[in-house]
Motif scaffolding. Structure first.
Motif, mmCIF file in Angstrom:
data_model
loop_
_atom_site.group_PDB
_atom_site.id
_atom_site.type_symbol
_atom_site.label_atom_id
_atom_site.label_comp_id
_atom_site.label_asym_id
_atom_site.label_seq_id
_atom_site.Cartn_x
_atom_site.Cartn_y
_atom_site.Cartn_z
ATOM 1 N N THR A 232 -7.780 9.569 -3.437
ATOM 2 C CA THR A 232 -6.531 10.133 -2.929
ATOM 3 C C THR A 232 -6.134 11.303 -3.823
ATOM 4 N N LEU B 257 -3.810 13.066 -4.864
ATOM 5 C CA LEU B 257 -2.363 13.183 -5.008
ATOM 6 C C LEU B 257 -1.997 13.289 -6.490
ATOM 7 N N GLU C 88 0.157 11.712 -9.003
ATOM 8 C CA GLU C 88 0.808 10.410 -9.042
ATOM 9 C C GLU C 88 2.258 10.482 -9.508
ATOM 10 N N GLU C 89 2.576 11.423 -10.396
ATOM 11 C CA GLU C 89 3.933 11.501 -10.947
ATOM 12 C C GLU C 89 4.943 12.074 -9.960
ATOM 13 N N ASN D 78 4.579 16.102 -3.306
ATOM 14 C CA ASN D 78 3.164 16.305 -3.030
ATOM 15 C C ASN D 78 2.976 17.153 -1.775
ATOM 16 N N ALA E 41 4.206 8.870 -5.839
ATOM 17 C CA ALA E 41 2.886 8.497 -5.334
ATOM 18 C C ALA E 41 2.336 7.285 -6.069
ATOM 19 N N SER E 42 2.667 7.144 -7.336
ATOM 20 C CA SER E 42 2.169 6.019 -8.130
ATOM 21 C C SER E 42 2.693 4.676 -7.634
ATOM 22 N N LYS E 43 3.797 4.691 -6.877
ATOM 23 C CA LYS E 43 4.415 3.457 -6.387
ATOM 24 C C LYS E 43 4.014 3.129 -4.949
ATOM 25 N N LYS F 68 -0.734 5.854 0.463
ATOM 26 C CA LYS F 68 -1.408 6.964 -0.215
ATOM 27 C C LYS F 68 -2.410 7.639 0.703
ATOM 28 N N SER G 54 -2.358 11.430 1.978
ATOM 29 C CA SER G 54 -3.503 12.313 1.762
ATOM 30 C C SER G 54 -3.926 12.990 3.065
#
Length: 234
Positions: free
Chosen positions: A93, A95, A97-98, A104, A136-138, A144, A148
């Motif tokens: 993915t 992306l 993450e943060e 994004n 994105a991390s969650k 995700k 994407s």
């Protein structure tokens, strides 16, 4: 395969794609054709070159030879046309993450186009409006992957290339994405999917096995054992 490139609108023809890594010839004249409104499944054993083929068609990797014609234009030579025509979603993915889902998307979309897509376009169809403020991390694996796909389709491209798109997703996430793929195809888009997944195989209208660097037609009838034997896998 013949070199005639007189195509109907929405037709793709991939001719003699070749790629070598050192002494290994990964692709040696891989060719196929497809029409808009269909889904093509690219099958093959691990390491057969499926990802390499998709990366070449997406313009991410330069081939040693070959062409990808869409409506008479070779997208491997005309990269501007390729960017407007082809969307690519790799296995991972891509992306940050943060960042939130929205941030994004802002990296891919112009502001006006982003709003339209969220209200009535591909992003609305994918349900991305439901988690715009979430980092994105969650996000779950399915979220995700939807994000994407939404990023990749920022230009509403008619051709979507996907590398094992629902691998490792739960059933709910997988089914939602597959429903979107079915709509994309029904709306005239061309899907090319590298896959081992049975549900993805069932979505396809035609199948090709990549083996020894070349693509050969295959008819999938639901018999996984026969398919495995054809791929040459243990």
């Amino acid at each position: 395969m013949e070199n005639d490139i007189s195509l109907h609108p929405g037709d793709a023809r991939i001719l003699q794609i070749a790629k070598r890594y050192g002494h290994k010839q990964v692709l040696s004249g891989a060719s196929f054709s497809a029409q808009s409104g269909t889904c093509v499944g690219i099958l093959g054993a691990n390491g057969s070159g499926k990802s390499t083929l998709l990366r070449i068609l997406a313009g991410v990797l330069r081939p040693d030879g070959g062409s990808f014609f869409w409506n008479g234009t070779d997208l491997l030579k005309d990269r501007a046309a390729g960017t407007q025509t082809v969307a690519y979603v790799p296995q991972g993915t891509p992306l940050i993450e943060e960042l939130t889902a929205l941030d994004n998307l802002r990296l891919w979309y112009e502001k006006a186009n982003l709003q339209v897509s969220l209200e009535e376009g591909v992003l609305r169809e994918l349900g991305i409006h439901e988690f715009l403020k979430t980092p994105a991390s969650k996000l779950s694996g399915g979220m995700k992957k939807r994000l994407s796909i939404g990023c990749a389709l920022s230009k509403d491209q008619p051709v979507l290339l996907l590398d094992e798109p629902t691998a490792a997703l739960d059933l709910a996430g997988k089914e939602r994405i597959l429903r979107y793929f079915d709509r994309f195809r029904s709306n005239g888009g061309l899907l090319v999917i590298a896959t081992h997944d049975q549900r993805e195989l069932e979505l396809c209208d035609s199948w090709l096995i990549l083996r020894d660097g070349q693509l050969r037609p295959y008819v999938y009838d639901g018999d996984i054992r026969r398919l495995t034997d054809s791929l040459g896998e243990p």
